[in-house]
Write an enzyme that holds these catalytic residues in place. Sequence first.
Site, PDB file in Angstrom:
ATOM      1  N   THR A  87       0.830  -1.215   0.000  1.00  0.00           N
ATOM      2  CA  THR A  87       0.000   0.000   0.000  1.00  0.00           C
ATOM      3  C   THR A  87       0.863   1.263   0.000  1.00  0.00           C
ATOM      4  O   THR A  87       0.336   2.370   0.087  1.00  0.00           O
ATOM      5  CB  THR A  87      -0.905   0.044   1.255  1.00  0.00           C
ATOM      6  OG1 THR A  87      -0.047  -0.013   2.405  1.00  0.00           O
ATOM      7  CG2 THR A  87      -1.894  -1.096   1.282  1.00  0.00           C
ATOM      8  N   TYR A 140       4.286   3.879  -1.198  1.00  0.00           N
ATOM      9  CA  TYR A 140       4.610   4.689  -2.374  1.00  0.00           C
ATOM     10  C   TYR A 140       5.062   3.804  -3.541  1.00  0.00           C
ATOM     11  O   TYR A 140       4.499   3.859  -4.630  1.00  0.00           O
ATOM     12  CB  TYR A 140       5.695   5.728  -2.037  1.00  0.00           C
ATOM     13  CG  TYR A 140       5.960   6.605  -3.218  1.00  0.00           C
ATOM     14  CD1 TYR A 140       5.035   7.587  -3.577  1.00  0.00           C
ATOM     15  CD2 TYR A 140       7.065   6.418  -4.039  1.00  0.00           C
ATOM     16  CE1 TYR A 140       5.226   8.369  -4.704  1.00  0.00           C
ATOM     17  CE2 TYR A 140       7.268   7.191  -5.156  1.00  0.00           C
ATOM     18  CZ  TYR A 140       6.346   8.161  -5.481  1.00  0.00           C
ATOM     19  OH  TYR A 140       6.537   8.924  -6.616  1.00  0.00           O
ATOM     20  N   PRO A 158      12.608   2.501   7.581  1.00  0.00           N
ATOM     21  CA  PRO A 158      12.732   2.145   8.999  1.00  0.00           C
ATOM     22  C   PRO A 158      12.468   0.667   9.288  1.00  0.00           C
ATOM     23  O   PRO A 158      12.842   0.165  10.340  1.00  0.00           O
ATOM     24  CB  PRO A 158      11.664   3.012   9.685  1.00  0.00           C
ATOM     25  CG  PRO A 158      11.336   4.070   8.702  1.00  0.00           C
ATOM     26  CD  PRO A 158      11.558   3.496   7.354  1.00  0.00           C
ATOM     27  N   PHE A 200      15.254  -0.619  -4.552  1.00  0.00           N
ATOM     28  CA  PHE A 200      14.559   0.307  -5.467  1.00  0.00           C
ATOM     29  C   PHE A 200      15.208   1.671  -5.643  1.00  0.00           C
ATOM     30  O   PHE A 200      14.635   2.527  -6.307  1.00  0.00           O
ATOM     31  CB  PHE A 200      13.076   0.493  -5.056  1.00  0.00           C
ATOM     32  CG  PHE A 200      12.340  -0.804  -4.975  1.00  0.00           C
ATOM     33  CD1 PHE A 200      12.115  -1.553  -6.120  1.00  0.00           C
ATOM     34  CD2 PHE A 200      11.910  -1.309  -3.762  1.00  0.00           C
ATOM     35  CE1 PHE A 200      11.461  -2.781  -6.061  1.00  0.00           C
ATOM     36  CE2 PHE A 200      11.252  -2.531  -3.677  1.00  0.00           C
ATOM     37  CZ  PHE A 200      11.028  -3.276  -4.827  1.00  0.00           C
ATOM     38  N   LYS A 245      20.444  -2.098   4.234  1.00  0.00           N
ATOM     39  CA  LYS A 245      19.941  -2.798   3.041  1.00  0.00           C
ATOM     40  C   LYS A 245      20.939  -3.871   2.607  1.00  0.00           C
ATOM     41  O   LYS A 245      20.551  -4.969   2.202  1.00  0.00           O
ATOM     42  CB  LYS A 245      19.677  -1.797   1.909  1.00  0.00           C
ATOM     43  CG  LYS A 245      18.458  -0.901   2.187  1.00  0.00           C
ATOM     44  CD  LYS A 245      18.070  -0.063   0.972  1.00  0.00           C
ATOM     45  CE  LYS A 245      16.712   0.605   1.169  1.00  0.00           C
ATOM     46  NZ  LYS A 245      16.215   1.278  -0.032  1.00  0.00           N
ATOM     47  N   ASN A 273      17.055   3.567  -9.160  1.00  0.00           N
ATOM     48  CA  ASN A 273      17.604   4.937  -9.240  1.00  0.00           C
ATOM     49  C   ASN A 273      16.540   5.964  -8.828  1.00  0.00           C
ATOM     50  O   ASN A 273      15.709   5.646  -7.986  1.00  0.00           O
ATOM     51  CB  ASN A 273      18.253   5.167 -10.601  1.00  0.00           C
ATOM     52  CG  ASN A 273      19.546   4.336 -10.678  1.00  0.00           C
ATOM     53  OD1 ASN A 273      20.308   4.309  -9.712  1.00  0.00           O
ATOM     54  ND2 ASN A 273      19.766   3.633 -11.764  1.00  0.00           N
ATOM     55  N   PRO A 284      17.858  12.615   4.212  1.00  0.00           N
ATOM     56  CA  PRO A 284      17.572  13.134   2.862  1.00  0.00           C
ATOM     57  C   PRO A 284      18.717  13.975   2.277  1.00  0.00           C
ATOM     58  O   PRO A 284      19.039  13.826   1.095  1.00  0.00           O
ATOM     59  CB  PRO A 284      16.311  13.987   3.068  1.00  0.00           C
ATOM     60  CG  PRO A 284      15.652  13.387   4.272  1.00  0.00           C
ATOM     61  CD  PRO A 284      16.769  12.918   5.158  1.00  0.00           C
TER      62      PRO A 284
HETATM   63  N1  LIG Z   1      14.274   5.408  -5.674  1.00  0.00           N
HETATM   64  C1  LIG Z   1      13.453   6.255  -5.129  1.00  0.00           C
HETATM   65  O1  LIG Z   1      13.303   7.378  -5.617  1.00  0.00           O
HETATM   66  C2  LIG Z   1      12.648   5.828  -3.931  1.00  0.00           C
HETATM   67  C3  LIG Z   1      11.632   6.653  -3.445  1.00  0.00           C
HETATM   68  C4  LIG Z   1      10.892   6.229  -2.338  1.00  0.00           C
HETATM   69  C5  LIG Z   1      11.190   5.026  -1.719  1.00  0.00           C
HETATM   70  N2  LIG Z   1      12.211   4.266  -2.211  1.00  0.00           N
HETATM   71  C6  LIG Z   1      12.531   2.959  -1.575  1.00  0.00           C
HETATM   72  O2  LIG Z   1      11.390   2.118  -1.784  1.00  0.00           O
HETATM   73  C7  LIG Z   1      11.186   1.257  -0.657  1.00  0.00           C
HETATM   74  C8  LIG Z   1       9.761   1.435  -0.127  1.00  0.00           C
HETATM   75  O3  LIG Z   1       9.640   2.741   0.413  1.00  0.00           O
HETATM   76  P1  LIG Z   1       8.259   3.548   0.410  1.00  0.00           P
HETATM   77  O4  LIG Z   1       8.600   4.977   0.636  1.00  0.00           O
HETATM   78  O5  LIG Z   1       7.489   3.176  -0.806  1.00  0.00           O
HETATM   79  O6  LIG Z   1       7.554   2.947   1.689  1.00  0.00           O
HETATM   80  P2  LIG Z   1       6.288   3.566   2.458  1.00  0.00           P
HETATM   81  O7  LIG Z   1       5.325   4.098   1.458  1.00  0.00           O
HETATM   82  O8  LIG Z   1       6.761   4.538   3.509  1.00  0.00           O
HETATM   83  O9  LIG Z   1       5.709   2.309   3.240  1.00  0.00           O
HETATM   84  C9  LIG Z   1       5.255   1.155   2.540  1.00  0.00           C
HETATM   85  C10 LIG Z   1       4.197   0.445   3.341  1.00  0.00           C
HETATM   86  O10 LIG Z   1       4.822  -0.238   4.426  1.00  0.00           O
HETATM   87  C11 LIG Z   1       3.894  -0.366   5.500  1.00  0.00           C
HETATM   88  N3  LIG Z   1       4.529   0.205   6.695  1.00  0.00           N
HETATM   89  C12 LIG Z   1       4.834   1.498   6.946  1.00  0.00           C
HETATM   90  N4  LIG Z   1       5.357   1.642   8.178  1.00  0.00           N
HETATM   91  C13 LIG Z   1       5.382   0.405   8.705  1.00  0.00           C
HETATM   92  C14 LIG Z   1       5.778  -0.116   9.948  1.00  0.00           C
HETATM   93  N5  LIG Z   1       6.257   0.679  10.909  1.00  0.00           N
HETATM   94  N6  LIG Z   1       5.679  -1.448  10.154  1.00  0.00           N
HETATM   95  C15 LIG Z   1       5.190  -2.278   9.195  1.00  0.00           C
HETATM   96  N7  LIG Z   1       4.760  -1.815   7.990  1.00  0.00           N
HETATM   97  C16 LIG Z   1       4.873  -0.514   7.759  1.00  0.00           C
HETATM   98  C17 LIG Z   1       2.659   0.435   5.139  1.00  0.00           C
HETATM   99  O11 LIG Z   1       1.681  -0.488   4.650  1.00  0.00           O
HETATM  100  P3  LIG Z   1       0.487  -1.091   5.573  1.00  0.00           P
HETATM  101  O12 LIG Z   1       0.231  -0.129   6.687  1.00  0.00           O
HETATM  102  O13 LIG Z   1      -0.659  -1.192   4.608  1.00  0.00           O
HETATM  103  O14 LIG Z   1       1.003  -2.417   6.045  1.00  0.00           O
HETATM  104  C18 LIG Z   1       3.146   1.315   3.997  1.00  0.00           C
HETATM  105  O15 LIG Z   1       2.125   1.639   3.098  1.00  0.00           O
HETATM  106  C19 LIG Z   1      12.282   1.598   0.354  1.00  0.00           C
HETATM  107  O16 LIG Z   1      13.350   0.694   0.187  1.00  0.00           O
HETATM  108  C20 LIG Z   1      12.710   3.003  -0.065  1.00  0.00           C
HETATM  109  O17 LIG Z   1      14.055   3.272   0.294  1.00  0.00           O
HETATM  110  C21 LIG Z   1      12.931   4.621  -3.309  1.00  0.00           C
END
Ligand SMILES: NC(=O)c1ccc[n+]([C@@H]2O[C@H](COP(=O)([O-])OP(=O)(O)OC[C@H]3O[C@@H](n4cnc5c(N)ncnc54)[C@H](OP(=O)(O)O)[C@@H]3O)[C@@H](O)[C@H]2O)c1
Length: 321
Positions: free
Chosen positions: A15, A17, A90, A116, A136, A156, A263
């Site tokens: 769910t 990003y 986190p 990612f 990671k 990237n 960041p």
């Molecule tokens: N390359 C880029 O530009 C980029 C940008 C953003 C992220 N990323 C990477 O993509 C990956 C995913 O990041 P994201 O930003 O997409 O994640 P996110 O949206 O912050 O979180 C993903 C999902 O994880 C669950 N979650 C959040 N906090 C939690 C917790 N404390 N315990 C258990 N589940 C939790 C939630 O789903 P539910 O509540 O439905 O379980 C949430 O919707 C990471 O590795 C990040 O570093 C890369």
Amino acid sequence: MEHPIPSRILVFGGTGYIGKYLVQASVSMAHPTLVYARPSSPLTPPANLKLRDRFRSIGVTIIEGTLEEHEKLVSTMKVVDVVISALPYPKVLDQLKIIDAIVVAGNIKRFVPSDFGCEEDRISALPPFEAVLEKKRKVRRAVEEAGIPFTYISGNCCGAYFVNLLLHPHEKSRDDVVVYGTGEAKAVFNHEEDVAQSTIRAAVDPRARNRLVVCRPLKNAISQLDLLSLWEKKTGRSFEKRFLPDEELVRLSNTLPDPENIPVSILHAIFVRGGTVGFELGKDDIEASEFYPDLKFATVDDILEVFLRPGAPEPYRGNFK
Ligand SMILES: NC(=O)c1ccc[n+]([C@@H]2O[C@H](COP(=O)([O-])OP(=O)(O)OC[C@H]3O[C@@H](n4cnc5c(N)ncnc54)[C@H](OP(=O)(O)O)[C@@H]3O)[C@@H](O)[C@H]2O)c1
């Protein structure tokens, strides 16, 4: 495109990003798709609940559970073939619990951990980002030690995410942009949908077993200054550039409290050190746009166009806590 045999794909963080793009891509390729999500409660954001409903409406199975429920994790693993994690930073080390469950279940054909972004095994960064990358890396090493078949994805810069961050297109009255470093280092921008499509393709592709997949179409490597010029041409506006030099980013990474120091360290790695373009791919590595030419990665121009349309993606603030 060849049509792979459908695999049952389980997504953690589905769910989120990145996760929502992965789920969408998996469904679009006709893979039975499951999302392991935290139990819904009065504290679950309405947007998250709405997304779960939308997913159910397109055939996704939502399994509610926590990462502490080992038995539930194992029984869930047993009904799927491929596991993809898009858990937020986190929760990166909590993926060790997923790995434990995969080992016990013993049937998982591929695991894609939550990467990612920048390729963590090939870059070095200022200490706050280095600590993120190190976690990671620790997950990757645990996957390898456990003998779990894997695919690692380096996406990237996610295009919409970084356009929002750099150009803040939703702030119509703002006429300045911050330029990190000199603005001349190139960085690779990929549309989130292309990163997600590449991930799902690779996750079920026998050729991508135990390999790194980097989303690095050369046409999408652009400097921040060139990105800004392109945006100025498209919008007919001009922006004042406020430069945040290398030394200032280093100073902020040393002085801001954790996690606010992350960041700026990421921006330093990408826009000062050129971390998305600064290494050669190894002979076993896969470059996604070449490996899956039918995916036709959106160009930087296409990504900017998205922001000129109504309903452009809103900024996502990331989850560093
Ligand atoms: N390359 C880029 O530009 C980029 C940008 C953003 C992220 N990323 C990477 O993509 C990956 C995913 O990041 P994201 O930003 O997409 O994640 P996110 O949206 O912050 O979180 C993903 C999902 O994880 C669950 N979650 C959040 N906090 C939690 C917790 N404390 N315990 C258990 N589940 C939790 C939630 O789903 P539910 O509540 O439905 O379980 C949430 O919707 C990471 O590795 C990040 O570093 C890369």
